[in-house]
Design a protein around this motif. Structure first.
Motif, PDB file in Angstrom:
ATOM      1  N   GLU A 119       0.805  -1.223   0.000  1.00  0.00           N
ATOM      2  CA  GLU A 119       0.000   0.000   0.000  1.00  0.00           C
ATOM      3  C   GLU A 119       0.841   1.277   0.000  1.00  0.00           C
ATOM      4  O   GLU A 119       0.543   2.217  -0.757  1.00  0.00           O
ATOM      5  N   PRO A 120       1.899   1.390   0.831  1.00  0.00           N
ATOM      6  CA  PRO A 120       2.713   2.619   0.779  1.00  0.00           C
ATOM      7  C   PRO A 120       3.314   2.886  -0.599  1.00  0.00           C
ATOM      8  O   PRO A 120       3.445   4.040  -1.017  1.00  0.00           O
ATOM      9  N   LEU A 121       3.650   1.832  -1.315  1.00  0.00           N
ATOM     10  CA  LEU A 121       4.217   2.009  -2.656  1.00  0.00           C
ATOM     11  C   LEU A 121       3.172   2.529  -3.633  1.00  0.00           C
ATOM     12  O   LEU A 121       3.478   3.349  -4.503  1.00  0.00           O
ATOM     13  N   LEU A 173       9.155  -0.244   5.947  1.00  0.00           N
ATOM     14  CA  LEU A 173      10.366  -0.070   5.138  1.00  0.00           C
ATOM     15  C   LEU A 173      10.086   0.074   3.647  1.00  0.00           C
ATOM     16  O   LEU A 173      11.009   0.292   2.863  1.00  0.00           O
ATOM     17  N   ALA A 174       8.826  -0.024   3.260  1.00  0.00           N
ATOM     18  CA  ALA A 174       8.477  -0.108   1.834  1.00  0.00           C
ATOM     19  C   ALA A 174       9.036   1.042   1.009  1.00  0.00           C
ATOM     20  O   ALA A 174       9.501   0.842  -0.118  1.00  0.00           O
ATOM     21  N   CYS A 175       8.994   2.257   1.547  1.00  0.00           N
ATOM     22  CA  CYS A 175       9.413   3.430   0.770  1.00  0.00           C
ATOM     23  C   CYS A 175      10.794   3.943   1.171  1.00  0.00           C
ATOM     24  O   CYS A 175      11.135   5.104   0.912  1.00  0.00           O
ATOM     25  N   ASP A 176      11.590   3.066   1.796  1.00  0.00           N
ATOM     26  CA  ASP A 176      12.946   3.449   2.219  1.00  0.00           C
ATOM     27  C   ASP A 176      12.930   4.730   3.042  1.00  0.00           C
ATOM     28  O   ASP A 176      13.514   5.753   2.656  1.00  0.00           O
ATOM     29  N   PRO A 177      12.272   4.746   4.207  1.00  0.00           N
ATOM     30  CA  PRO A 177      12.147   5.977   4.995  1.00  0.00           C
ATOM     31  C   PRO A 177      13.491   6.449   5.535  1.00  0.00           C
ATOM     32  O   PRO A 177      14.401   5.643   5.762  1.00  0.00           O
ATOM     33  N   ALA A 178      13.592   7.755   5.743  1.00  0.00           N
ATOM     34  CA  ALA A 178      14.798   8.307   6.358  1.00  0.00           C
ATOM     35  C   ALA A 178      14.843   7.977   7.837  1.00  0.00           C
ATOM     36  O   ALA A 178      15.920   7.855   8.427  1.00  0.00           O
ATOM     37  N   LEU A 179      13.657   7.820   8.453  1.00  0.00           N
ATOM     38  CA  LEU A 179      13.571   7.558   9.882  1.00  0.00           C
ATOM     39  C   LEU A 179      12.551   6.464  10.136  1.00  0.00           C
ATOM     40  O   LEU A 179      11.449   6.488   9.592  1.00  0.00           O
TER      41      LEU A 179
END
Length: 328
Positions: A119-121, A173-179
């Protein structure tokens, strides 16, 4: 995502209140800290001290009656406290991911695992359903879920607690978060699964290099995972420093009491565990002096008179008038 000063996240003088029917709780009172790229910062303290409130405030997901009254929260070069709701929705799940304490209640019971991880993607990256599904399988494999492709069409209730927590982590982790904010990620798990999840955090930190805010009451988890430790009591930070400094050169009496409460391998079964006497103060009416003073064996009239300011070195600060002796 990092600023010129090297920080992914910069929190300055953050104050959060929660309005109740007959009172207003000062849940977070003048809290400041930073997190650097690839750094894991542990936020520890007793239940009700404001740890989770900080995590929710960063995402602007405070409960009814909760609001940020002052302070700054900067992610990279962007101030989050001034964003509107639509702009914050673009941040959640994209630049900041979160893993909640109980994955069974945080996951949607009506959606399949593949749909929730992908879903985040679809929302933040505009991915097609097929692309999101393929990436979801990759993410489930990354977090160590067995037979990831076969799990995509299952529902949360069909998985064990440890598997659900891995799914929550994959979605975060789907969208490679900064935090990544991990709020008590191992509390609802058995000891063996806790160890597996913590090992997974360590591996992902090495491989991905993301910044992590690890919120927990478990000092043992912090000792094994965090680069720096923020010790919180009654809405305020009382000691901040590198993990080794806080554990082996403890200065604040509250931190000292927390560490003394941890059972050791040499502890006798006949010996009662140390407990901190008394209860935390009512944050709707906090005391004027040190908030830990009523429970502290080293309390003096000076402690009751005014809140102690942070002192010490830049690498290790504490707010205590009668600090523990620094050991070599």
């Amino acid at each position: 995502m990092s600023r010129s000063d090297g920080s992914v996240l910069t929190v300055a003088s953050l104050r959060v209140v929660i309005a109740l029917r007959h009172s207003t709780v000062r849940a977070v009172d003048d809290v400041s800290f930073t997190i650097a790229p690839g750094e894991t910062v542990g936020l520890v303290g007793e239940s009700g001290c404001g740890k989770t409130t900080i995590g929710l405030a960063l995402l602007r997901l405070l409960p009814a009656g909760g609001r940020i009254v002052s302070g700054s929260v900067r992610l990279g070069g962007h101030e989050l406290t001034t964003l509107d709701d639509e702009q914050m929705r673009a941040v959640r799940g994209d630049r900041i991911g979160i893993v909640f304490q109980d994955p069974l209640t945080s996951l949607n019971p009506t959606m399949t695992i593949g749909s929730q991880v992908g879903e985040p993607l679809r929302i933040h990256r505009g991915a097609t359903a097929r692309t999101a599904r393929d990436r979801a399988a990759e993410l489930l494999e990354l977090v160590g879920l067995p037979s990831p492709s076969r799990q995509l069409d299952r529902y949360p209730h069909q998985l064990s607690g440890g598997m659900r927590q891995r799914v929550s982590l994959a979605a975060a982790l789907a969208c490679d978060p900064a935090l990544l904010i991990a709020d008590e990620p191992t509390t609802a798990l058995d000891v063996t699964t806790q160890d597996q999840i913590l090992e997974l955090f360590s591996r992902l930190k090495r491989e991905i290099g993301m910044a992590v805010l690890l919120i927990t009451h478990d000092m043992g988890v912090v000792a094994g995972q965090a680069d720096r430790v923020l010790v919180m009591y009654a809405g305020k930070l009382v000691e901040v420093g590198a993990t080794d400094q806080v554990f082996y050169r403890t200065r604040h009496r509250y931190t000292q009491a927390l560490l003394e409460s941890i059972p050791t391998l040499t502890s006798s079964r006949a010996e009662a565990l140390h407990s901190i006497p008394g209860q935390p103060p009512d944050l709707a009416h906090p005391p004027p002096g040190c908030r830990f003073a009523p429970r502290c064996a080293f309390m003096t009239d000076e402690c009751r008179a005014a809140q102690p300011a942070m002192s010490g070195s830049q690498a290790h600060t504490f707010a205590c008038i009668h600090p523990a002796e620094a050991r070599a």
